[in-house]
Design an enzyme around this catalytic site. Structure first.
Site, PDB file in Angstrom:
ATOM      1  N   ASP A   7       0.877  -1.160   0.000  1.00 41.55           N
ATOM      2  CA  ASP A   7       0.000   0.000   0.000  1.00 41.55           C
ATOM      3  C   ASP A   7       0.919   1.215   0.000  1.00 41.55           C
ATOM      4  OD1 ASP A   7      -2.051  -1.809   0.353  1.00 41.55           O
ATOM      5  OD2 ASP A   7      -2.670  -1.069   2.313  1.00 41.55           O
TER       6      ASP A   7
ATOM      7  N   SER B 198       8.706   3.468   5.113  1.00 42.35           N
ATOM      8  CA  SER B 198       9.838   3.404   4.206  1.00 42.35           C
ATOM      9  C   SER B 198       9.377   3.414   2.755  1.00 42.35           C
ATOM     10  CB  SER B 198      10.697   2.185   4.493  1.00 42.35           C
ATOM     11  OG  SER B 198      11.997   2.406   4.002  1.00 42.35           O
TER      12      SER B 198
ATOM     13  N   HIS C 276       4.714  -7.634  -0.397  1.00 36.35           N
ATOM     14  CA  HIS C 276       4.338  -8.862  -1.089  1.00 36.35           C
ATOM     15  C   HIS C 276       5.035  -8.940  -2.449  1.00 36.35           C
ATOM     16  CE1 HIS C 276       0.836  -9.796   1.663  1.00 36.35           C
ATOM     17  NE2 HIS C 276       1.153  -8.549   1.997  1.00 36.35           N
TER      18      HIS C 276
END
Length: 263
Positions: free
Chosen positions: A86, A227, A142
Site C-alpha cells: 500500500d 519506508s 508482497h
C-alpha cells in the site's frame, strides 16, 4: 538557511543508534499504551487489522500487522505486475542509460541503487517505480510477480527519512539508506524489489521461512516503520498501465502494468 538547518539536523539525527533506541522502545511492552493513540493519530483503518487492537502486545507488533483475509485483492492476470505494498507512487518512468531521472528533483544511477551488483546491466534501459509507505499504510511487502528468487542482498547504509523532505532535500537518500534487495526471475525476465529503510527503526525483515519459488501476492518481507520500495523492471519487459502511475495512491495487489514476455 532554513533548508540548510533542517538538512543538518536530519544528518545529525539519522544515526543507526538513534533508530536502534526507537526500535527497542517500539518492541517493548512499554509501547503498548501508544497503540490506540498511534492508530488514531494516523487514521489507520483498524477494522482491516488481523486482530483487535487490545491483542497487540507492542507498537511494533501492531505496526507490522497482517490484514484480515479478503481486504486486499491481488490482480489475477498472469502477465500483470502488481503493487507489492500500500503506497503513494512518488516516481515512475523509463530508466535512461542506467539512470533514474528526477525523483523529487534528483537523479539516481542503477549502479549505486543496486550497490554495484553485476545485475545492474539488466536494468540499464528498463523501468522503475518508487512506492512510498507512510505511517498510515499497511507495512507488509508482497511479491509483485510469480517466479523464482535468484538472489538476495542486504546493503548496509544510513537511515535518512524517505518522506518528501528527505527525498527532496537530502542527497540521494534511496541509494544511501540501508536496503534489502530481492531479485526475482519471472516468465518475462527479471525484477528487482529494492526495500529501502528509513529514519526511526530502519529495520527490514524477510518473512520466514525463506522460499525460492513464490506466487504473486505472497508475503515477502515487512518494514518496522515507514519506508520505500523501488521496483526495477528489466529492459523491454514492462508496459505501464494506461491510467498512469506517478502520483497514484495504490493498494497491495493493484495492477501497475503488463509484463512483456520474450518473443
Amino acid at each position: 538557511m532554513t533548508k540548510w538547518l533542517l538538512r543538518s539536523m536530519t544528518e545529525l539525527s539519522s544515526r543507526k543508534w538513534i533508530s536502534s533506541m526507537t526500535g527497542k522502545f517500539a518492541q517493548s511492552a512499554a509501547s503498548r499504551p501508544f497503540i490506540s493513540r498511534f492508530a488514531k493519530a494516523y487514521g489507520i483503518k483498524t477494522e482491516e487489522a488481523e486482530k483487535p487492537l487490545s491483542q497487540y502486545k507492542t507498537l511494533n507488533e501492531f505496526f507490522t500487522r497482517r490484514l484480515k483475509p479478503g481486504f486486499r485483492e491481488v490482480h489475477a492476470s498472469v502477465d500483470s505486475l502488481t503493487s507489492p505494498v500500500d503506497a503513494l507512487i512518488t516516481g515512475a518512468g523509463p530508466i535512461e542509460k542506467g539512470t533514474i531521472l528526477n525523483v523529487k528533483g534528483q537523479d539516481y544511477t542503477i549502479d549505486e541503487l543496486l550497490n554495484g551488483s553485476p545485475r545492474t546491466a539488466n536494468y540499464m534501459n528498463g523501468y522503475y517505480i518508487v512506492l512510498y509507505l507512510s505511517p498510515t499504510d499497511y507495512h507488509r511487502i508482497h511479491t509483485p510477480v510469480s517466479g523464482r528468487i535468484v538472489e538476495r542482498e542486504h546493503v548496509l547504509g544510513k537511515v535518512y527519512p524517505v518522506n518528501d523532505f528527505g527525498l527532496t532535500h537530502m542527497r540521494r537518500v534511496l541509494s544511501r539508506n540501508e536496503r534489502l534487495i530481492t531479485y526475482m526471475q519471472h516468465s518475462g525476465g527479471e525484477t528487482a524489489v529494492v526495500k529501502v529503510g528509513a529514519m526511526n527503526v530502519s529495520s527490514i525483515q524477510y518473512v520466514q521461512p525463506l522460499k525460492a519459488e513464490m506466487a504473486k501476492g505472497d508475503e515477502l518481507a515487512y518494514f518496522e516503520f515507514g519506508s520505500t520500495v523501488v521496483l526495477l523492471l528489466e529492459d523491454d519487459t514492462f508496459q505501464p498501465r494506461e491510467a498512469g502511475l506517478l502520483g497514484s495512491k495504490v493498494a497491495m495487489g493493484e495492477r501497475l502494468g503488463t509484463l512483456i514476455e520474450e518473443s
